[in-house]
Design an enzyme around this catalytic site. Structure first.
Site, mmCIF file in Angstrom:
data_model
loop_
_atom_site.group_PDB
_atom_site.id
_atom_site.type_symbol
_atom_site.label_atom_id
_atom_site.label_comp_id
_atom_site.label_asym_id
_atom_site.label_seq_id
_atom_site.Cartn_x
_atom_site.Cartn_y
_atom_site.Cartn_z
ATOM 1 N NE ARG A 1 -4.383 -1.076 0.133
ATOM 2 C CZ ARG A 1 -4.687 -2.059 -0.710
ATOM 3 N NH1 ARG A 1 -3.796 -2.462 -1.596
ATOM 4 N NH2 ARG A 1 -5.874 -2.646 -0.660
ATOM 5 C CD GLU B 1 -2.269 3.584 -5.907
ATOM 6 O OE1 GLU B 1 -1.307 2.993 -5.406
ATOM 7 O OE2 GLU B 1 -3.386 3.044 -6.122
ATOM 8 C CG HIS C 1 -2.461 -0.480 -6.833
ATOM 9 N ND1 HIS C 1 -3.028 0.284 -5.845
ATOM 10 C CD2 HIS C 1 -2.550 -1.763 -6.383
ATOM 11 C CE1 HIS C 1 -3.441 -0.475 -4.852
ATOM 12 N NE2 HIS C 1 -3.171 -1.737 -5.157
#
Length: 310
Positions: free
Chosen positions: A235, A264, A283
């Site tokens: 994370r 993000e 991600h």
């Protein structure tokens, strides 16, 4: 009955599972998603659904208060840090996730990042593509110390790859029983501070919680060895990004590979972009054909079970 699917990977493979929805006469809605919808986006629509397969959505108390028909939130993936669990519990909304499905998938990416950082393969690639012939004196992984924060299924899979490279593996996990299920090789359980002090390559695999948020801060970075490498496949909020920028500027940290960020997608003006030795991802560490099907199947099973119980 209507179900909302905001997980992009689940959306991409929905046809594999559509018969399960059709058999129950469940209508599916799948809004366009880049990474995750905003609070405002969710607040505008979430009241229309009995169930949801969520990605990394900000399912805050503000959002959940609008989810008047919601019975079950089936989280696609492991991390449930984006869900206000207390609010969900008070509102009678069940929450599930899909643990243990991405160990090898994410570990492959972490191993690739370690090699890229140590040998700066991305910069050599860019040089040759641009007509150059840049050579970099890299670092060998064998004999170096791999430190792993979080020793769940992903952390153990990273450890196995580290042993394959001939690395010495240490790990920190507040749950001591995490080390009982390690089937291969030797791993030394250490404190968090010792993990920072001894790691040549530090890989973050731990869930986000109040205890791990900004665990890599200025204090932690100052403890790390000069020229160490940081890899984050967990994370973005585990890392204090301004502190990392300072450590990169000073050379304390040789380079970082970040598959995740505090915000993000990564903004165009993020100062991390100034460091060519670093590697960035979108991600995407868990996004393999096999992993997506495994997680999606479990997410659908969890959803259906939650709808049946409600």
């Amino acid at each position: 009955m209507r179900v909302l699917i905001t997980c992009r990977q689940m959306q991409n493979c929905i046809e594999l599972f559509r018969p399960q929805f059709d058999e129950r006469n469940i209508e599916i809605d799948m809004p366009a998603v880049v990474q995750q919808p905003s609070e405002e986006d969710l607040m505008a629509i979430i009241g229309n659904y009995e169930g949801m397969i969520a990605g990394d959505d900000p399912l805050t108390s503000r959002v959940l208060e609008k989810a008047e028909r919601m019975r079950i939130i089936s989280k696609w993936g492991v991390g449930i840090d984006g869900i206000d669990l207390e609010s969900a519990r008070e509102l009678g909304i069940a929450v599930t996730n899909t643990p243990g499905v991405f160990g090898d998938d994410v570990a492959d990416v972490a191993a690739g990042y370690m090699v890229m950082l140590a040998r700066q393969l991305h910069r050599i690639h860019e040089s040759v593509r641009d007509g150059g012939w840049w050579k970099h004196e890299g670092r060998v992984l064998a004999g170096s110390t791999l430190g792993i924060a979080g020793f769940g299924s992903i952390g153990r899979s990273v450890a196995r790859r580290g042993w394959g490279f001939g690395m010495n593996v240490i790990a920190h996990d507040p749950n001591a029983s995490a080390f009982d299920s390690d089937p291969i090789g030797d791993v030394e359980s250490v404190s968090r501070d010792e993990l920072f002090r001894r790691s040549d390559f530090l890989v973050l695999c731990t869930p986000l919680s109040e205890h791990t948020r900004h665990m890599v801060d200025s204090r932690a970075l100052e403890q790390m060895r000069d020229g160490a490498f940081l890899v984050n496949v967990a994370r973005g909020q585990l890392v204090d990004e301004p502190a990392l920028v300072g450590a990169l500027e000073s050379g304390r940290i040789a380079a970082a590979a970040l598959d995740v960020f505090e915000e993000e997608p990564l903004s165009a003006d993020n100062p991390l972009r100034a460091f060519p030795q670093c590697v960035f991802g979108s991600h995407n560490g868990s996004n393999t054909e096999e992993g997506v099907v495994r997680a999606s199947a479990l997410a659908v099973d969890n959803l259906m079970a939650g709808l049946d119980k409600a």
